[in-house]
Structure formats: C-alpha cells, structure tokens
Design a protein around this motif. Structure first.
Motif, short mmCIF file in Angstrom:
data_model
loop_
_atom_site.label_atom_id
_atom_site.label_comp_id
_atom_site.label_asym_id
_atom_site.label_seq_id
_atom_site.Cartn_x
_atom_site.Cartn_y
_atom_site.Cartn_z
N GLY A 101 0.80 -1.22 0.00
CA GLY A 101 0.00 0.00 0.00
C GLY A 101 0.83 1.27 0.00
N CYS A 102 0.31 2.28 0.67
CA CYS A 102 0.95 3.60 0.68
C CYS A 102 2.34 3.57 1.32
CB CYS A 102 0.05 4.60 1.40
SG CYS A 102 -1.45 5.00 0.48
N ALA A 103 2.53 2.72 2.32
CA ALA A 103 3.85 2.65 2.97
C ALA A 103 4.91 2.20 1.97
CB ALA A 103 3.80 1.71 4.16
N HIS A 104 4.57 1.28 1.10
CA HIS A 104 5.53 0.80 0.10
C HIS A 104 5.76 1.86 -0.97
CE1 HIS A 104 7.61 -2.04 -2.50
NE2 HIS A 104 6.90 -1.56 -3.49
N MET A 105 4.68 2.49 -1.39
CA MET A 105 4.78 3.45 -2.49
C MET A 105 5.51 4.72 -2.09
SD MET A 105 1.61 4.66 -4.74
CE MET A 105 1.49 6.41 -4.85
N THR A 106 5.49 5.09 -0.85
CA THR A 106 6.03 6.38 -0.42
C THR A 106 7.36 6.25 0.32
OG1 THR A 106 4.75 6.31 1.63
CG2 THR A 106 3.75 7.40 -0.27
N ASN A 107 8.10 5.19 0.08
CA ASN A 107 9.39 5.04 0.75
C ASN A 107 10.38 6.01 0.14
OD1 ASN A 107 11.67 4.32 2.06
ND2 ASN A 107 11.69 2.20 1.39
N ALA A 108 10.45 7.20 0.72
CA ALA A 108 11.28 8.28 0.17
C ALA A 108 12.77 7.98 0.24
CB ALA A 108 10.98 9.58 0.92
N MET A 109 13.16 6.99 1.02
CA MET A 109 14.58 6.66 1.13
C MET A 109 15.15 6.19 -0.21
SD MET A 109 15.44 7.32 4.05
CE MET A 109 15.39 7.10 5.78
N ASN A 110 14.29 5.80 -1.13
CA ASN A 110 14.76 5.31 -2.42
C ASN A 110 14.96 6.42 -3.44
OD1 ASN A 110 14.64 2.65 -1.55
ND2 ASN A 110 12.50 2.49 -2.06
N TYR A 111 14.56 7.64 -3.10
CA TYR A 111 14.60 8.72 -4.07
C TYR A 111 15.72 9.71 -3.74
CZ TYR A 111 10.02 6.78 -4.95
OH TYR A 111 9.00 5.92 -5.22
N PRO A 112 16.73 9.82 -4.62
CA PRO A 112 17.86 10.69 -4.30
C PRO A 112 17.46 12.16 -4.20
CG PRO A 112 18.02 9.89 -6.57
CD PRO A 112 16.89 9.14 -5.91
N GLU A 113 16.40 12.60 -4.91
CA GLU A 113 16.01 14.00 -4.81
C GLU A 113 15.48 14.33 -3.41
OE1 GLU A 113 14.65 11.42 -6.71
OE2 GLU A 113 13.44 12.53 -8.15
N VAL A 114 14.89 13.35 -2.73
CA VAL A 114 14.41 13.58 -1.36
C VAL A 114 15.61 13.63 -0.40
CG1 VAL A 114 12.99 12.67 0.51
CG2 VAL A 114 12.20 12.50 -1.85
N LEU A 115 16.56 12.72 -0.59
CA LEU A 115 17.76 12.75 0.24
C LEU A 115 18.51 14.07 0.02
CD1 LEU A 115 19.09 9.10 -0.19
CD2 LEU A 115 17.52 9.99 1.54
N GLN A 116 18.61 14.49 -1.24
CA GLN A 116 19.28 15.75 -1.55
C GLN A 116 18.55 16.92 -0.89
OE1 GLN A 116 18.95 17.31 -5.57
NE2 GLN A 116 21.12 17.88 -5.53
N ALA A 117 17.23 16.92 -0.91
CA ALA A 117 16.46 18.00 -0.26
C ALA A 117 16.73 18.00 1.24
CB ALA A 117 14.97 17.83 -0.54
N GLY A 118 16.87 16.82 1.85
CA GLY A 118 17.20 16.73 3.27
C GLY A 118 18.57 17.33 3.56
N LEU A 119 19.55 17.04 2.70
CA LEU A 119 20.89 17.60 2.88
C LEU A 119 20.85 19.12 2.73
CD1 LEU A 119 22.96 14.98 0.82
CD2 LEU A 119 22.81 15.16 3.32
N LYS A 120 20.13 19.59 1.73
CA LYS A 120 20.03 21.03 1.49
C LYS A 120 19.30 21.73 2.63
CE LYS A 120 18.64 24.30 -2.05
NZ LYS A 120 18.05 24.47 -3.39
N HIS A 121 18.21 21.12 3.12
CA HIS A 121 17.43 21.69 4.23
C HIS A 121 18.32 21.90 5.46
CE1 HIS A 121 14.10 22.23 7.03
NE2 HIS A 121 14.66 21.31 7.80
N CYS A 122 19.26 20.99 5.67
CA CYS A 122 20.13 21.05 6.85
C CYS A 122 21.46 21.72 6.55
CB CYS A 122 20.34 19.64 7.38
SG CYS A 122 18.81 18.83 7.87
N ASP A 123 21.60 22.35 5.40
CA ASP A 123 22.85 23.01 4.99
C ASP A 123 24.06 22.09 5.04
OD1 ASP A 123 21.65 25.49 4.42
OD2 ASP A 123 21.73 26.06 6.55
N ILE A 124 23.89 20.86 4.59
CA ILE A 124 24.99 19.89 4.57
C ILE A 124 25.57 19.90 3.16
CG2 ILE A 124 25.62 17.47 4.81
CD1 ILE A 124 23.20 17.22 6.74
#
Length: 146
Positions: A101-124
């Motif tokens: 279901g939604c938990a499988h579809m929304t696993n953001a850990m698989n998307y580099p743009e989400v990880l990149q946004a996390g790094l940018k949000h934290c000024d890393i």
C-alpha cells in the motif's frame, strides 16, 4: 394495571425512531473524501535526473558521511516527508492495488532527490567530485625483466 402490549409497542416505536435518527445523522456526517479532508502540507520536491556520480555522492553523504546533529536533521526531514506522503496517499485512497500500500509506495529513502532535499534543508555540503586514479605513478620494472 399496566398493559404489557402497550408498553412493548411504545418501546418498539422508540427503538425504530432512534434507528431512523441514527441513519440520518450518519448520512449527514462528512466522509473522508479528499474534498472534505484537508491534506497535510507537503514540501514540493521536483523529480530530477542524476548522473551516476551525483547519485553516488548523495547516497554516500546521506548514509555514511554525516554524523550527529547533521544526521539527525537530515533523517528527520526525510522521515517527516515520508510520513506526510504516506498520510496524503491514505487520505486520497491511493496505492490500493500495490502490495504494501501507501507505505511501500512512499518510501522516500529510495529517491535521491528527497535525500538531496534533506541535505540542502540542513545546509549539509557534499561534493559530486569523484577523484580520478593517480596515473602519474609508474612502478619501476622488476630487475632482470626486459
């Protein structure tokens, strides 16, 4: 004396009246349709294409190079984003035909743009520079080798 038939009839009519009121009350209650339920706000992260070096740099930075408060900040951003995606998916009724279901579809850990946004949000800061092998080193030939 009290007529039992009359008491039974009145009690039965009260039960039916209560059931009718409950049905009308249920029909008047808003359902969880998207138009009636406010979706949680979501940071918009556009999809991007990454070169293999960029993808590797983002993954390595996020998973191996950051520690302490930086790691907590980046993970918090990604997990919050993932939770919001899952809630929005469940409210909208998405992923009904997907295993997990939604938990499988929304696993953001698989998307580099989400990880990149996390790094940018934290000024890393991270670098996509991949060091090239040092070809200037030439081993000396073995003695006696011609």
């Amino acid at each position: 004396m009290v007529n039992l038939r009359r008491v039974s009839l009145i009690a039965g009519l009260l039960v039916v009246a209560a059931a009718v009121v409950a049905v009308y009350a249920y029909q008047g209650t808003p359902s969880n349709s998207v138009s009636q339920v406010e979706l949680p706000p979501l940071v918009e992260i556009p999809h991007k294409e990454f070169s293999p070096d960029e993808y590797r740099a983002i993954q390595e930075t996020f998973w191996t190079k950051i520690q302490g408060k930086e790691r907590q900040c980046a993970e918090s951003f990604v997990f919050t984003y993932m939770g919001t995606l899952r809630r929005r998916c469940e409210i909208q009724g998405g992923a009904k035909d997907i295993g997990g279901g939604c938990a499988h579809m929304t696993n953001a850990m698989n998307y580099p743009e989400v990880l990149q946004a996390g790094l940018k949000h934290c000024d890393i800061k991270y670098s996509t520079h991949v060091p090239r092998p040092n070809n200037s080193f030439k081993p000396t030939p073995l003695r006696g080798a011609a």
